[in-house]
Design an enzyme around this catalytic site. Structure first.
Site, PDB file in Angstrom:
ATOM      1  CD1 TRP A 140      42.887  43.555  44.671  1.00 42.33           C
ATOM      2  CD2 TRP A 140      41.796  45.249  43.709  1.00 42.33           C
ATOM      3  NE1 TRP A 140      43.805  44.274  43.928  1.00 42.33           N
ATOM      4  CE2 TRP A 140      43.161  45.319  43.332  1.00 42.33           C
ATOM      5  CE3 TRP A 140      40.909  46.220  43.230  1.00 42.33           C
ATOM      6  CZ2 TRP A 140      43.651  46.327  42.500  1.00 42.33           C
ATOM      7  CZ3 TRP A 140      41.406  47.223  42.401  1.00 42.33           C
ATOM      8  CH2 TRP A 140      42.758  47.268  42.042  1.00 42.33           C
ATOM      9  CG  ASP A 156      37.662  40.462  41.189  1.00 44.94           C
ATOM     10  OD1 ASP A 156      38.176  40.007  40.149  1.00 44.94           O
ATOM     11  OD2 ASP A 156      38.036  41.525  41.716  1.00 44.94           O
ATOM     12  CE  LYS A 216      44.847  41.691  38.397  1.00 40.86           C
ATOM     13  NZ  LYS A 216      46.014  42.512  38.714  1.00 40.86           N
TER      14      LYS A 216
END
Length: 359
Positions: A102, A171, A195
């Protein structure tokens, strides 16, 4: 009806209590005769939902008035571009830490808006640890420092922050609300909801107000952080039902003692699973111990030929979505807030049983 234990990395399991409340309110929210999905986002009823979600999140994370809370569409991956588009104005470069898949995606998008300084990388070690702060080379003239404190695919996590004068942009998609953090140490936090917060479709952004001045009028209207803040996240129709469900999750967290109480449970869950892996010659985890994620636990079998059998039998046992990411293989158990301790215990029991039968 038989509920399974869902270990998917996202969209992930939601608390059963939240789903049941949403089901109860599906046709008639608070006596108005319609679902939240059907009501105008400009209505007093939905505005009350939006403000409730913001207030609950502010309480859970101790967010002070120096920050704006935004609910943004497009997924966290869209923020990879939206962040440099807003925050790099007037700066030559931005700084990024590379700790996995990511981080790499975020870096790729940022290069479209200016020079990117990679302050440190664990790529040469196959992303199995977080580089020591002493190895970070931070350019203090950069626009900001971007970090990914939890790499969902690789299962690498860190909680400490480096000393820097730069705004830290993080993030937190797979860790938000799973552990206590000091929001005041960040310039911006963003997190895809799917999530630890709710269904896919909305991204939580917590932006320090002074950074909003960097947003330029030349940006697309719906991309402009300052415009989003000025319009209470409603320049256009926001993902109303996703925000409503996020509010229900925030309520659920408050009822269970907040983030501190949830962190205690998450420590217990991850400890249980890692102990089962470490005490076995049959399973292994590739991540350095001090960089292991509490939320995403990858593991492999000593005999890789048994992986398909493991996944097939775990499905039958009601343990769903344990396959590792397609880029790394193996197994991965995502044990976010909604995964109860009983679910992790069920996984550990299955792992021990499988080892006895095939080890």
């Amino acid at each position: 009806m038989s509920r399974v234990y869902n270990f998917c990395s996202g969209p992930a399991a939601l608390p059963e209590e939240v789903l049941l409340k949403a089901q109860k309110e599906m046709l008639d929210w608070h006596g108005v005769g319609m679902s939240v999905m059907e009501m105008s986002h400009r209505s007093d009823e939905f505005v009350s939902v939006l403000h409730s979600a913001k207030a609950r999140l502010a309480r859970l994370l101790n967010i002070n008035d120096d920050y704006e809370i935004l609910f943004v569409q497009g997924g966290a991956s869209s923020l990879f571009a939206q962040i440099p588009a807003n925050l790099m104005a007037g700066y030559r470069s931005s700084s990024y830490l590379d700790t996995g898949a990511w981080s790499v995606k975020a870096i790729k998008e940022a290069t479209k808006y200016g020079e990117v300084q990679v302050v440190a990388s664990s790529k040469s070690d196959n992303y199995t640890h977080v580089p020591s702060f002493s190895d970070w080379n931070i350019d203090e003239s950069s626009a900001y420092l971007h970090i990914t404190p939890n790499e969902t695919i690789g299962g690498v996590e860190f909680a400490d922050l480096p000393e820097t004068n730069l705004p830290i942009v993080a993030d937190l998609s797979s860790t938000i609300l799973s552990r206590e953090i000091d929001v005041s140490r960040y310039g911006m936090i963003y997190a895809g909801a799917q999530k630890n917060v709710g269904p896919a479709g909305v991204v939580i952004c917590i932006v320090r107000k002074d950074l909003l001045a960097r947003s330029q009028e030349s940006l697309p209207t719906t991309w402009n952080f300052a415009n989003l803040a000025a319009n209470d996240s409603m320049i256009n129709t926001p993902p109303t039902f996703a925000i409503y469900l996020a509010d229900l999750v925030f309520e659920w967290l408050e009822q269970r003692g907040g983030v501190a109480a949830m962190e205690t449970v998450n420590i217990e869950k991850s400890k249980l699973l890692y102990q089962a892996i470490d005490n076995s010659q049959f399973y292994s985890n590739p991540i350095h111990i001090n960089s292991r994620s509490r939320m995403n636990v990858p593991f492999v079998l000593a005999d890789a030929s048994l992986e398909k059998t493991f996944l097939a039998e775990s499905e039958v046992a009601g343990l769903k979505t344990l396959a590792g990411h397609r880029s790394v293989g193996g197994m991965r158990a995502s044990i976010y807030n909604a995964m109860p301790l009983e679910g992790v215990q069920a996984l550990v029991d299955f792992m021990l049983s499988f080892e006895k039968r095939y080890g």
